[in-house]
Design a protein around this motif. Sequence first.
Motif, PDB file in Angstrom:
ATOM      1  N   LYS A   1       0.707  -1.356   0.208  1.00  0.00           N
ATOM      2  CA  LYS A   1       0.081  -0.078  -0.053  1.00  0.00           C
ATOM      3  C   LYS A   1       0.892   1.429  -0.032  1.00  0.00           C
ATOM      4  O   LYS A   1       2.014   1.235   0.344  1.00  0.00           O
ATOM      5  CB  LYS A   1      -1.005  -0.048   1.285  1.00  0.00           C
TER       6      LYS A   1
ATOM      7  N   ALA B   1      -3.987   5.097   1.825  1.00  0.00           N
ATOM      8  CA  ALA B   1      -4.318   3.667   2.025  1.00  0.00           C
ATOM      9  C   ALA B   1      -3.238   3.004   3.119  1.00  0.00           C
ATOM     10  O   ALA B   1      -3.759   2.262   3.973  1.00  0.00           O
ATOM     11  CB  ALA B   1      -4.223   3.018   0.716  1.00  0.00           C
TER      12      ALA B   1
ATOM     13  N   ARG C   1      -4.013   4.433   6.473  1.00  0.00           N
ATOM     14  CA  ARG C   1      -5.306   4.014   7.061  1.00  0.00           C
ATOM     15  C   ARG C   1      -5.249   2.656   7.570  1.00  0.00           C
ATOM     16  O   ARG C   1      -5.765   2.074   8.480  1.00  0.00           O
ATOM     17  CB  ARG C   1      -6.396   4.092   6.041  1.00  0.00           C
TER      18      ARG C   1
END
Length: 97
Positions: A39, A43, A46
């Motif tokens: 990622k 992203a 998170r």
Amino acid sequence: MNTKQMELFENGPGGLLIPFPVERQSALVRQVALQLSSKQGKAAERFWKTECNRLFGRLQAQGFCENVARGQVNRFARSVQSELERLYWSCDTGGAA
């Protein structure tokens, strides 16, 4: 003669549960590092926050106080960082030997 058997999972007075340190759970550390390495940007951020919050919640549900749970999460984070570095250097094929 007293024939009462002690309960194996009875947490009576003085019973203490010492879990395996989360930062040494190599399968979990490796899994999170691999997922995180795939990622980028928001992203990745998170995903990382979700994993840390999930781990913190799990530790609190297991009965750890806030300070101990935070310490476990911090040590886990360092282990994941080390695994990310190991993954990076194991893929590095360029440069002089």
